[in-house]
Design a protein around this motif. Structure first.
Motif, PDB file in Angstrom:
ATOM      1  N   TYR A  65      13.771 -30.064   2.013  1.00  0.00           N
ATOM      2  CA  TYR A  65      14.501 -31.316   1.884  1.00  0.00           C
ATOM      3  C   TYR A  65      14.214 -32.124   3.140  1.00  0.00           C
ATOM      4  O   TYR A  65      14.184 -31.575   4.246  1.00  0.00           O
ATOM      5  CB  TYR A  65      16.015 -31.066   1.781  1.00  0.00           C
ATOM      6  CG  TYR A  65      16.828 -32.308   2.042  1.00  0.00           C
ATOM      7  CD1 TYR A  65      17.080 -33.216   1.027  1.00  0.00           C
ATOM      8  CD2 TYR A  65      17.290 -32.613   3.316  1.00  0.00           C
ATOM      9  CE1 TYR A  65      17.786 -34.379   1.276  1.00  0.00           C
ATOM     10  CE2 TYR A  65      17.989 -33.770   3.581  1.00  0.00           C
ATOM     11  CZ  TYR A  65      18.235 -34.652   2.558  1.00  0.00           C
ATOM     12  OH  TYR A  65      18.917 -35.816   2.816  1.00  0.00           O
ATOM     13  N   HIS A  68      14.392 -39.558   4.931  1.00  0.00           N
ATOM     14  CA  HIS A  68      13.494 -40.525   5.550  1.00  0.00           C
ATOM     15  C   HIS A  68      14.330 -41.706   6.022  1.00  0.00           C
ATOM     16  O   HIS A  68      14.983 -42.370   5.215  1.00  0.00           O
ATOM     17  CB  HIS A  68      12.429 -40.980   4.553  1.00  0.00           C
ATOM     18  CG  HIS A  68      11.677 -39.849   3.948  1.00  0.00           C
ATOM     19  ND1 HIS A  68      10.713 -39.142   4.626  1.00  0.00           N
ATOM     20  CD2 HIS A  68      11.782 -39.269   2.727  1.00  0.00           C
ATOM     21  CE1 HIS A  68      10.237 -38.194   3.839  1.00  0.00           C
ATOM     22  NE2 HIS A  68      10.876 -38.248   2.698  1.00  0.00           N
ATOM     23  N   SER A  85      15.745 -42.719   2.075  1.00  0.00           N
ATOM     24  CA  SER A  85      15.280 -41.943   0.921  1.00  0.00           C
ATOM     25  C   SER A  85      15.239 -40.468   1.293  1.00  0.00           C
ATOM     26  O   SER A  85      15.274 -40.107   2.471  1.00  0.00           O
ATOM     27  CB  SER A  85      13.904 -42.426   0.452  1.00  0.00           C
ATOM     28  OG  SER A  85      12.946 -42.252   1.479  1.00  0.00           O
ATOM     29  N   GLU A  86      15.215 -39.650   0.260  1.00  0.00           N
ATOM     30  CA  GLU A  86      15.170 -38.201   0.443  1.00  0.00           C
ATOM     31  C   GLU A  86      14.033 -37.634  -0.389  1.00  0.00           C
ATOM     32  O   GLU A  86      13.853 -38.040  -1.544  1.00  0.00           O
ATOM     33  CB  GLU A  86      16.470 -37.551  -0.033  1.00  0.00           C
ATOM     34  CG  GLU A  86      17.692 -38.003   0.709  1.00  0.00           C
ATOM     35  CD  GLU A  86      18.985 -37.409   0.172  1.00  0.00           C
ATOM     36  OE1 GLU A  86      20.036 -37.758   0.721  1.00  0.00           O
ATOM     37  OE2 GLU A  86      18.969 -36.589  -0.784  1.00  0.00           O
ATOM     38  N   THR A  87      13.290 -36.714   0.177  1.00  0.00           N
ATOM     39  CA  THR A  87      12.275 -35.989  -0.581  1.00  0.00           C
ATOM     40  C   THR A  87      12.795 -34.593  -0.845  1.00  0.00           C
ATOM     41  O   THR A  87      13.189 -33.881   0.085  1.00  0.00           O
ATOM     42  CB  THR A  87      10.929 -35.933   0.172  1.00  0.00           C
ATOM     43  OG1 THR A  87      10.453 -37.268   0.349  1.00  0.00           O
ATOM     44  CG2 THR A  87       9.906 -35.124  -0.618  1.00  0.00           C
ATOM     45  N   TRP A  88      12.860 -34.250  -2.110  1.00  0.00           N
ATOM     46  CA  TRP A  88      13.313 -32.935  -2.567  1.00  0.00           C
ATOM     47  C   TRP A  88      12.098 -32.155  -3.051  1.00  0.00           C
ATOM     48  O   TRP A  88      11.330 -32.643  -3.889  1.00  0.00           O
ATOM     49  CB  TRP A  88      14.295 -33.072  -3.708  1.00  0.00           C
ATOM     50  CG  TRP A  88      15.606 -33.703  -3.383  1.00  0.00           C
ATOM     51  CD1 TRP A  88      15.896 -34.574  -2.371  1.00  0.00           C
ATOM     52  CD2 TRP A  88      16.820 -33.520  -4.101  1.00  0.00           C
ATOM     53  NE1 TRP A  88      17.212 -34.933  -2.411  1.00  0.00           N
ATOM     54  CE2 TRP A  88      17.803 -34.307  -3.472  1.00  0.00           C
ATOM     55  CE3 TRP A  88      17.175 -32.774  -5.218  1.00  0.00           C
ATOM     56  CZ2 TRP A  88      19.113 -34.362  -3.929  1.00  0.00           C
ATOM     57  CZ3 TRP A  88      18.473 -32.835  -5.676  1.00  0.00           C
ATOM     58  CH2 TRP A  88      19.434 -33.612  -5.022  1.00  0.00           C
ATOM     59  N   THR A  89      11.929 -30.944  -2.538  1.00  0.00           N
ATOM     60  CA  THR A  89      10.866 -30.049  -2.991  1.00  0.00           C
ATOM     61  C   THR A  89      11.526 -28.826  -3.606  1.00  0.00           C
ATOM     62  O   THR A  89      12.260 -28.091  -2.929  1.00  0.00           O
ATOM     63  CB  THR A  89       9.959 -29.623  -1.816  1.00  0.00           C
ATOM     64  OG1 THR A  89       9.432 -30.799  -1.194  1.00  0.00           O
ATOM     65  CG2 THR A  89       8.826 -28.726  -2.306  1.00  0.00           C
ATOM     66  N   VAL A  95       8.131 -32.085  -6.677  1.00  0.00           N
ATOM     67  CA  VAL A  95       8.495 -32.853  -5.487  1.00  0.00           C
ATOM     68  C   VAL A  95       8.788 -34.278  -5.946  1.00  0.00           C
ATOM     69  O   VAL A  95       8.020 -34.846  -6.722  1.00  0.00           O
ATOM     70  CB  VAL A  95       7.344 -32.889  -4.456  1.00  0.00           C
ATOM     71  CG1 VAL A  95       7.732 -33.732  -3.245  1.00  0.00           C
ATOM     72  CG2 VAL A  95       6.938 -31.491  -4.036  1.00  0.00           C
ATOM     73  N   THR A  97      10.825 -38.141  -4.505  1.00  0.00           N
ATOM     74  CA  THR A  97      11.543 -38.886  -3.478  1.00  0.00           C
ATOM     75  C   THR A  97      12.522 -39.817  -4.165  1.00  0.00           C
ATOM     76  O   THR A  97      12.164 -40.531  -5.100  1.00  0.00           O
ATOM     77  CB  THR A  97      10.563 -39.671  -2.584  1.00  0.00           C
ATOM     78  OG1 THR A  97       9.673 -38.727  -1.965  1.00  0.00           O
ATOM     79  CG2 THR A  97      11.296 -40.447  -1.509  1.00  0.00           C
TER      80      THR A  97
END
Length: 155
Positions: A65, A68, A85-89, A95, A97
């Motif tokens: 996680y 940004h 923003s958030e990037t979730w993997t 993946v 954002t």
């Protein structure tokens, strides 16, 4: 040491990006309200321990996680708007954002109100089925109905 509202919000999000669940209490008040606005105030969390439980429902099984940083605007009364923003993997490899607009209220150097605005459909359209299915059996001991609190804060 008293933090500015900007410092409190950026410090909270740095802690969140590291998924430092123990550190969250350093950045939010004991009575902090956390609301995911697309879900409504009846599924809110109150206080650091329950906010952590709530966050772990979404992030607990993520492989990674990252928050940004983005535009942050604050006023002298402690109201802070934060576009980020958030990037979730996910562990299964997906993946994505997600864009956020977050409203915070800061009191005595800590966040006392936290309202996230995001696109519910974006999560449901990008998350793996196993993650969505796990929501049905997730820990809900954190649930706090903030309907009356939100009305009082808005009025």
């Amino acid at each position: 040491m008293t933090r500015t509202p900007e410092e409190a919000v950026r410090g909270l999000w740095t802690t969140l990006s590291a998924r430092d669940y123990d550190g969250i209490a350093d950045w939010v008040t004991d009575d902090c309200l956390y609301l995911d606005m697309p879900l409504g105030p009846s599924l809110s969390a109150r206080g650091p321990a329950d906010i952590v439980k709530r966050l772990q429902v979404g992030w607990g099984d993520l492989a990674a996680y990252e928050n940004h940083d983005g535009l942050l605007v604050a006023d002298d009364a402690g109201n802070v708007m934060y576009e980020h923003s958030e990037t979730w993997t996910f562990r299964s490899g997906e993946v994505f954002t997600l864009a956020f607009a977050t409203v915070h209220r800061v009191r005595d150097g800590k966040v006392c109100l936290w309202k996230d605005y995001w696109d519910y459909g974006a999560i449901m359209n990008n998350a793996p089925a196993s993650w969505v299915e796990a929501l049905a059996t997730a820990d809900t001991s954190w649930v706090y109905d903030a309907t009356e609190d939100l009305a009082a804060l808005s009025g």
